[in-house]
Every structure is written in C-alpha cells, then in structure tokens.
Design a protein around this motif. Structure first.
Motif, PDB file in Angstrom:
ATOM      1  N   GLN A 121      -5.188  15.780  -0.779  1.00  0.00           N
ATOM      2  CA  GLN A 121      -5.668  14.699   0.076  1.00  0.00           C
ATOM      3  C   GLN A 121      -4.792  13.467  -0.065  1.00  0.00           C
ATOM      4  O   GLN A 121      -4.081  13.296  -1.061  1.00  0.00           O
ATOM      5  N   ASP A 122      -4.852  12.606   0.959  1.00  0.00           N
ATOM      6  CA  ASP A 122      -4.176  11.311   0.896  1.00  0.00           C
ATOM      7  C   ASP A 122      -4.931  10.405  -0.070  1.00  0.00           C
ATOM      8  O   ASP A 122      -6.168  10.305  -0.002  1.00  0.00           O
ATOM      9  N   VAL A 123      -4.196   9.762  -0.943  1.00  0.00           N
ATOM     10  CA  VAL A 123      -4.760   8.810  -1.898  1.00  0.00           C
ATOM     11  C   VAL A 123      -3.875   7.567  -1.856  1.00  0.00           C
ATOM     12  O   VAL A 123      -2.772   7.567  -2.393  1.00  0.00           O
ATOM     13  N   GLU A 178       0.874  -1.175   0.000  1.00  0.00           N
ATOM     14  CA  GLU A 178       0.000   0.000   0.000  1.00  0.00           C
ATOM     15  C   GLU A 178       0.911   1.224   0.000  1.00  0.00           C
ATOM     16  O   GLU A 178       1.627   1.465   0.960  1.00  0.00           O
ATOM     17  N   ILE A 179       0.883   1.971  -1.105  1.00  0.00           N
ATOM     18  CA  ILE A 179       1.729   3.152  -1.217  1.00  0.00           C
ATOM     19  C   ILE A 179       0.942   4.377  -0.775  1.00  0.00           C
ATOM     20  O   ILE A 179      -0.110   4.690  -1.347  1.00  0.00           O
ATOM     21  N   ASN A 180       1.451   5.042   0.256  1.00  0.00           N
ATOM     22  CA  ASN A 180       0.810   6.256   0.757  1.00  0.00           C
ATOM     23  C   ASN A 180       1.124   7.405  -0.192  1.00  0.00           C
ATOM     24  O   ASN A 180       2.263   7.836  -0.285  1.00  0.00           O
ATOM     25  N   SER A 181       0.122   7.891  -0.895  1.00  0.00           N
ATOM     26  CA  SER A 181       0.312   8.936  -1.889  1.00  0.00           C
ATOM     27  C   SER A 181      -0.470  10.188  -1.514  1.00  0.00           C
ATOM     28  O   SER A 181      -1.375  10.146  -0.676  1.00  0.00           O
ATOM     29  N   LEU A 232     -11.886   8.990   0.927  1.00  0.00           N
ATOM     30  CA  LEU A 232     -11.381  10.158   0.210  1.00  0.00           C
ATOM     31  C   LEU A 232     -12.197  11.399   0.569  1.00  0.00           C
ATOM     32  O   LEU A 232     -13.410  11.331   0.762  1.00  0.00           O
ATOM     33  N   LYS A 233     -11.521  12.531   0.639  1.00  0.00           N
ATOM     34  CA  LYS A 233     -12.234  13.797   0.849  1.00  0.00           C
ATOM     35  C   LYS A 233     -12.965  14.214  -0.430  1.00  0.00           C
ATOM     36  O   LYS A 233     -14.021  14.836  -0.378  1.00  0.00           O
ATOM     37  N   ARG A 278       5.775  12.233   0.060  1.00  0.00           N
ATOM     38  CA  ARG A 278       4.884  11.201  -0.460  1.00  0.00           C
ATOM     39  C   ARG A 278       4.851  11.274  -1.978  1.00  0.00           C
ATOM     40  O   ARG A 278       4.918  12.367  -2.551  1.00  0.00           O
ATOM     41  N   LEU A 279       4.722  10.140  -2.606  1.00  0.00           N
ATOM     42  CA  LEU A 279       4.592  10.112  -4.051  1.00  0.00           C
ATOM     43  C   LEU A 279       3.227  10.656  -4.461  1.00  0.00           C
ATOM     44  O   LEU A 279       2.251  10.548  -3.716  1.00  0.00           O
TER      45      LEU A 279
END
Length: 282
Positions: A71-73, A63-66, A193-194, A168-169
C-alpha cells in the motif's frame, strides 16, 4: 491562532504557485503553514519569501510518497534541512524516475492511438515534478476523456492499459531520510491506509507523529488516531491537503484549522532532536 501543515503547490501536483498559496493561506485566516509538496522542496524558497511579505509563518516540509509493498504510505517531513546534499540527491533520483515513467506512459498511450506528447504534458507542470495527474489533464485537453477521473479509470489508473509502475521509497527509508535531514517524520492521512497495522513498525523505525486532523478523515478517524497518538506519545499534526480549488473541487484552505499549540509542540520536538544530534557530534 491556527495552522495548516499539509499544503501543495504547482511545484508538485497543486494548481497554485507557491507565493499564491501563501497569499491564500493568509486570506483564509492561517498564521502558520507547512509547505509539503510531493517528493520535492523546489517551492520552499519562493514560499519563504512570500511568507515574509504576508507575515505568515512558513515551515519547510515535504510529503514523500512511499510504498511498503502492499500500500501507499505517505510520510510528511517537517523542519527539514532542504539544502542537505544527500537529501537532495535522493529527491533527484525520485524525480528522474518520474520523468522516465511519464515517458513510458505516454508511449503506451501513443500505442493506443492517443496522440499526446511529452511537451503536451509539460504544459501542466515542470520537469522537476511530473506525474499521472498532469498526463490526465493533457488527455482532457486533447479531448480523449471528459475528466481527470475518466483518464485514470480508462487509461492510466492501476491495471489500466497505459499504467506503468513507479519507483517509490519504502516508508522506513523515507523516515530515515527525513531524520537525517534534521526533520520530524509524521505519517500522513492514516485514515486512508488500507491496513494500519504498519503504524507500529513505522514507530519502531523512527516515526515521530501522526496527521490526526485531515480533510478526508471522518470524525471516528480523527478520534481514533488522536487516541492512538496520545497512547503512543506521538506528535499530533493536521492539514487540509490543499491542492487548489481547480483540483480539490473547493477551497480546502481553512477547513482544517490546527490549533497553534500543536505547532509549538512540533517545534519543541525538532529543537530537542537537533540538540541531541549536536551533542552526539561533540
């Protein structure tokens, strides 16, 4: 037969060792699991060995934190080549940035007269994956806060006194990285997701699936994203997002039971994708 395609261990922010997660998964009636630690693949070999012992199918994942700038995706990758050199080099860059960030947070806490050290934090993790949850647990152990939540609310959460932004990527790059490693990129927990307007752009950049079934999705979330996936010809996955009873507050393993037919579709999509790559190289 059922699967759980979203599971974490002590190699990222979970509280159970990889081999113990596999054992628990078997005990909870699962026939297949995907190991999807955050930004690391360091636990996959141990999990694979345990999967043979406990006769459970193990899908290598991540799980890649992007972050898309707003927002975080999070992007899940399934059937990745976790030995791929370019893939591992990018993960090392992420790991190095985590270490630097942790040290900056600790320095800020020290300036606030909170005397925890880097070694105090490492008692809850290893240097390959270090993050705010581990710092929060060190704060609890030191008696500075009563809970992990309080640590975030008072000190290390967004806009708090000891907060430090992290590297983050972009999700487009995360998708590309997973594809280049021969994997299938899937959007994690879209219901969190926001702003879900980004999903169309993710699809245009190579997204292949959506995590429809998730422990934090409401029934309406699940129905909406299932319809969305079917409408857009996306693969459907699901998982509990298990981090451990200590961290989740309950045992999430077995709460999301993804029918194995979805795993078969995922495997078939991966076979076709890898065959296409081979044909292009001929």
């Amino acid at each position: 037969m059922f699967a759980d395609l979203h599971i974490h261990s002590t190699e990222s922010d979970g509280s159970n060792k990889p081999k113990d997660v596999v054992k628990l998964s078997k005990r909870n009636g699962l026939c297949a699991i995907a190991f999807t630690d955050h930004d690391t693949v360091s636990g996959i070999d141990e999990a694979k060995s345990a999967s043979i012992m406990y006769d459970i199918e193990l899908i290598p994942g991540i799980e890649i934190n992007s972050f898309d700038g707003h927002q975080d995706v999070h992007i899940l990758g399934y059937f990745i080549d976790y030995k791929n050199e370019n893939f591992l080099n990018e993960l090392k860059s992420i790991s190095d940035s985590r270490i630097l960030r942790a040290k900056k947070i600790i320095n800020k806490l020290n300036e606030l007269r909170i005397n925890i050290s880097y070694n105090d934090v490492l008692s809850f993790t290893n240097e390959r994956f270090i993050g705010r949850p581990h710092i929060a647990r060190a704060l609890v152990k030191g008696g500075y806060v009563g809970s992990v939540k309080e640590a975030f609310d008072r000190y290390i959460g967004d806009a708090c006194p000891a907060y430090v932004e992290r590297y983050r990527l972009h999700p487009f790059k995360s998708i590309k990285l997973i594809l280049e490693s021969g994997g299938i990129p899937v959007l994690a927990h879209p219901g969190l997701l926001k702003d879900n307007n980004i999903i169309d752009s993710l699809i245009k950049n190579g997204l292949k699936g959506i995590e429809v079934f998730h422990s934090k999705h409401s029934e309406s979330d699940t129905l909406f994203y299932k319809n969305y996936a079917e409408k857009n010809n996306l693969l459907i996955t699901g998982g509990s997002d298990f981090h451990g009873i200590e961290l989740d507050g309950k045992n999430l393993l077995g709460t999301i039971k993804l029918d194995y037919s979805y795993v078969e579709k995922l495997k078939e999509a991966n076979r076709k994708y890898r065959n296409n790559i081979k044909n292009k190289l001929k």
